[in-house]
Write a protein that holds these residues in place. Structure first.
Motif, mmCIF file in Angstrom:
data_model
loop_
_atom_site.group_PDB
_atom_site.id
_atom_site.type_symbol
_atom_site.label_atom_id
_atom_site.label_comp_id
_atom_site.label_asym_id
_atom_site.label_seq_id
_atom_site.Cartn_x
_atom_site.Cartn_y
_atom_site.Cartn_z
ATOM 1 N N PRO A 184 48.140 78.209 31.707
ATOM 2 C CA PRO A 184 47.931 78.072 33.479
ATOM 3 C C PRO A 184 46.770 77.441 33.907
ATOM 4 C CG PRO A 184 47.439 80.360 32.981
ATOM 5 C CD PRO A 184 47.595 79.769 31.599
ATOM 6 N N THR A 185 47.118 76.655 34.923
ATOM 7 C CA THR A 185 46.499 75.928 35.604
ATOM 8 C C THR A 185 45.787 76.458 36.781
ATOM 9 O OG1 THR A 185 47.982 73.119 35.255
ATOM 10 C CG2 THR A 185 46.265 73.679 36.799
ATOM 11 N N PHE A 186 47.328 76.775 37.683
ATOM 12 C CA PHE A 186 46.666 78.964 38.499
ATOM 13 C C PHE A 186 47.269 80.056 37.736
ATOM 14 C CE2 PHE A 186 46.464 74.459 41.466
ATOM 15 C CZ PHE A 186 44.910 73.970 41.296
ATOM 16 N N SER A 187 46.678 80.234 37.902
ATOM 17 C CA SER A 187 47.452 81.945 37.976
ATOM 18 C C SER A 187 47.077 83.054 38.187
ATOM 19 C CB SER A 187 47.425 82.625 36.755
ATOM 20 O OG SER A 187 46.040 82.620 36.373
ATOM 21 N N ILE A 188 47.924 84.472 38.944
ATOM 22 C CA ILE A 188 47.709 84.899 39.687
ATOM 23 C C ILE A 188 48.353 86.405 38.975
ATOM 24 C CG2 ILE A 188 49.790 85.381 41.079
ATOM 25 C CD1 ILE A 188 48.440 86.116 43.628
ATOM 26 N N GLY A 189 47.598 87.576 39.291
ATOM 27 C CA GLY A 189 47.928 88.759 38.994
ATOM 28 C C GLY A 189 48.682 89.617 40.328
ATOM 29 N N ILE A 190 49.761 89.726 39.699
ATOM 30 C CA ILE A 190 50.919 90.729 40.688
ATOM 31 C C ILE A 190 51.024 92.156 40.334
ATOM 32 C CG2 ILE A 190 51.259 88.326 41.405
ATOM 33 C CD1 ILE A 190 53.656 88.599 40.088
ATOM 34 N N VAL A 241 37.415 98.511 46.560
ATOM 35 C CA VAL A 241 38.167 97.528 47.218
ATOM 36 C C VAL A 241 39.217 98.018 46.329
ATOM 37 C CG1 VAL A 241 39.078 96.281 48.660
ATOM 38 C CG2 VAL A 241 36.703 97.489 48.966
ATOM 39 N N PRO A 242 40.709 97.591 47.070
ATOM 40 C CA PRO A 242 41.700 96.812 46.059
ATOM 41 C C PRO A 242 41.105 95.453 45.859
ATOM 42 C CG PRO A 242 42.370 98.345 47.632
ATOM 43 C CD PRO A 242 41.130 98.110 47.936
ATOM 44 N N VAL A 243 41.802 94.643 44.532
ATOM 45 C CA VAL A 243 41.159 93.351 44.518
ATOM 46 C C VAL A 243 42.568 92.258 44.028
ATOM 47 C CG1 VAL A 243 39.942 92.018 42.584
ATOM 48 C CG2 VAL A 243 39.180 93.949 43.521
ATOM 49 N N VAL A 244 42.835 91.143 44.401
ATOM 50 C CA VAL A 244 43.549 90.131 43.956
ATOM 51 C C VAL A 244 42.812 88.822 43.018
ATOM 52 C CG1 VAL A 244 45.367 88.588 44.491
ATOM 53 C CG2 VAL A 244 45.249 90.711 45.428
ATOM 54 N N VAL A 245 43.519 89.462 41.685
ATOM 55 C CA VAL A 245 42.951 87.649 40.675
ATOM 56 C C VAL A 245 43.068 86.749 40.709
ATOM 57 C CG1 VAL A 245 42.201 87.419 39.119
ATOM 58 C CG2 VAL A 245 41.364 90.132 39.750
ATOM 59 N N VAL A 246 42.751 85.287 41.316
ATOM 60 C CA VAL A 246 43.028 84.150 41.295
ATOM 61 C C VAL A 246 42.757 83.390 40.345
ATOM 62 C CG1 VAL A 246 43.547 81.553 42.075
ATOM 63 C CG2 VAL A 246 44.040 83.922 43.495
ATOM 64 N N ASN A 247 43.310 82.754 39.240
ATOM 65 C CA ASN A 247 42.541 81.972 37.964
ATOM 66 C C ASN A 247 42.332 81.003 38.346
ATOM 67 O OD1 ASN A 247 41.175 83.565 35.892
ATOM 68 N ND2 ASN A 247 41.832 84.606 35.584
ATOM 69 N N LEU A 296 34.670 74.715 40.872
ATOM 70 C CA LEU A 296 36.156 74.440 41.458
ATOM 71 C C LEU A 296 36.900 75.761 42.066
ATOM 72 C CD1 LEU A 296 38.436 72.510 38.259
ATOM 73 C CD2 LEU A 296 37.440 71.814 41.309
ATOM 74 N N SER A 297 36.605 77.250 41.969
ATOM 75 C CA SER A 297 36.136 78.429 42.718
ATOM 76 C C SER A 297 35.778 78.436 43.883
ATOM 77 C CB SER A 297 35.940 79.160 41.618
ATOM 78 O OG SER A 297 36.639 79.679 40.460
ATOM 79 N N TRP A 298 34.562 77.733 43.846
ATOM 80 C CA TRP A 298 33.523 77.845 45.048
ATOM 81 C C TRP A 298 35.192 76.985 45.720
ATOM 82 C CZ3 TRP A 298 29.238 79.136 46.178
ATOM 83 C CH2 TRP A 298 28.145 80.601 44.947
ATOM 84 N N ILE A 299 35.206 75.484 45.146
ATOM 85 C CA ILE A 299 35.218 75.069 46.054
ATOM 86 C C ILE A 299 37.006 75.542 46.472
ATOM 87 C CG2 ILE A 299 37.269 72.510 46.437
ATOM 88 C CD1 ILE A 299 35.173 71.535 44.607
ATOM 89 N N THR A 300 38.096 76.161 46.011
ATOM 90 C CA THR A 300 39.169 76.726 46.772
ATOM 91 C C THR A 300 38.759 77.579 47.722
ATOM 92 O OG1 THR A 300 40.205 76.713 44.001
ATOM 93 C CG2 THR A 300 40.749 78.000 45.728
ATOM 94 N N MET A 301 37.225 78.517 47.694
ATOM 95 C CA MET A 301 37.265 79.665 48.210
ATOM 96 C C MET A 301 36.967 79.113 49.876
ATOM 97 S SD MET A 301 33.718 80.191 50.544
ATOM 98 C CE MET A 301 32.740 79.886 48.853
#
Length: 268
Positions: free
Chosen positions: A56-62, A126-132, A232-237
């Protein structure tokens, strides 16, 4: 905030590397002062959770099940991560409605790109959400697209129910060759374009995001190393800060010749 995820760093710190420890601790001090109740980590899976057959180009753990590291991080063993499925699903729903077609991962193991930052920064669980974000296999998403994703993510965070304090953490380096032809003899990596890493740190410090987006071309990222797409992670942040970013004061700890930086953005 943003930090590198060099897999050997936990081992080096455990063996007494006070320099690396102090640089992560400076970031953690800022994080803990904000007292977040949710961490959104923007990272880059190293073809561990995903591979070339399904990338995937973008993904998120849900989902509720997330653990790591799933790869070799000296000194660390795999363990479950604290999650917030309600927040993760709400963020995913917002982003998909905003035309970002993320892969939604019900169960996912994460690698050192997530675990190394959390090892140093998330002592309070602290709870975590991961975006790849795909940062390694062409075609990479454009810098502009990642920045826009960050803007949408920032709006999604603001729309979360309840009175939340959310920290967004970028994970990755700026110029690094791993497993490629430009690796230094006798080592597993090199820094092909230290000038580019310094340029990124300079632009982030100045807040010149327009130039950063314009200069982070596919050709530049290829020239800067096999894993240089991690910027690209930094640019997204940075995109997630949105208009509020104008009220933030950046502090970048980057040294000449390094592939990475340690960065924080605090209220002026």
């Amino acid at each position: 905030m943003g930090v590198p995820h060099v897999p050997v760093f936990p081992k080096l710190v455990a063996e007494g590397d006070h320099d690396v420890r102090s640089r992560y601790e400076a970031v953690r001090a800022v994080l803990e002062r904000t007292e977040p109740d949710l961490l959104v980590v923007i990272a880059n899976d190293h073809l561990n959770a995903f591979f070339l057959d399904r990338l995937p180009t973008f993904s998120i753990g849900i989902g509720e099940l997330m653990s790591g590291p799933m790869d070799d991080v000296p000194g660390l063993t795999a363990a479950p991560l604290p999650t917030d499925t309600g927040a993760a699903r709400a963020l995913a729903e917002f982003l998909v409605r905003d035309d970002y077609d993320l892969v939604l991962c019900q169960e996912i193991d994460v690698d050192h790109s997530v675990i190394v930052p959390l090892h140093f920064l998330n002592h309070k669980g602290v709870p975590v959400v991961v975006v790849n974000i795909n940062a390694y296999v062409a075609p990479l998403p454009s810098a502009q697209r990642c920045h826009e994703l960050g803007r949408s993510l920032g709006t999604a965070v603001e729309a979360l129910a309840g009175d939340r304090r959310v920290a967004v953490v970028a994970s990755g380096s700026f110029s690094q060759e791993v497993g490629g032809p430009r690796v230094d003899a006798g080592r597993a990596w090199s820094v092909p374009r230290p000038d580019w890493a310094g340029r990124i740190a300079e632009l982030l410090t100045r807040g010149d995001i327009e130039s950063l987006l314009a200069e982070s071309t596919p050709g530049m990222l290829r020239d800067a190393g096999t894993v240089a797409g991690e910027v690209l992670s930094w640019i997204t942040m940075i995109g997630a800060a949105g208009p509020a970013g104008a009220n933030l004061s950046p502090r970048l700890d980057h040294r000449s010749g390094e592939a990475f930086a340690f960065g924080t953005w605090e209220e002026r």
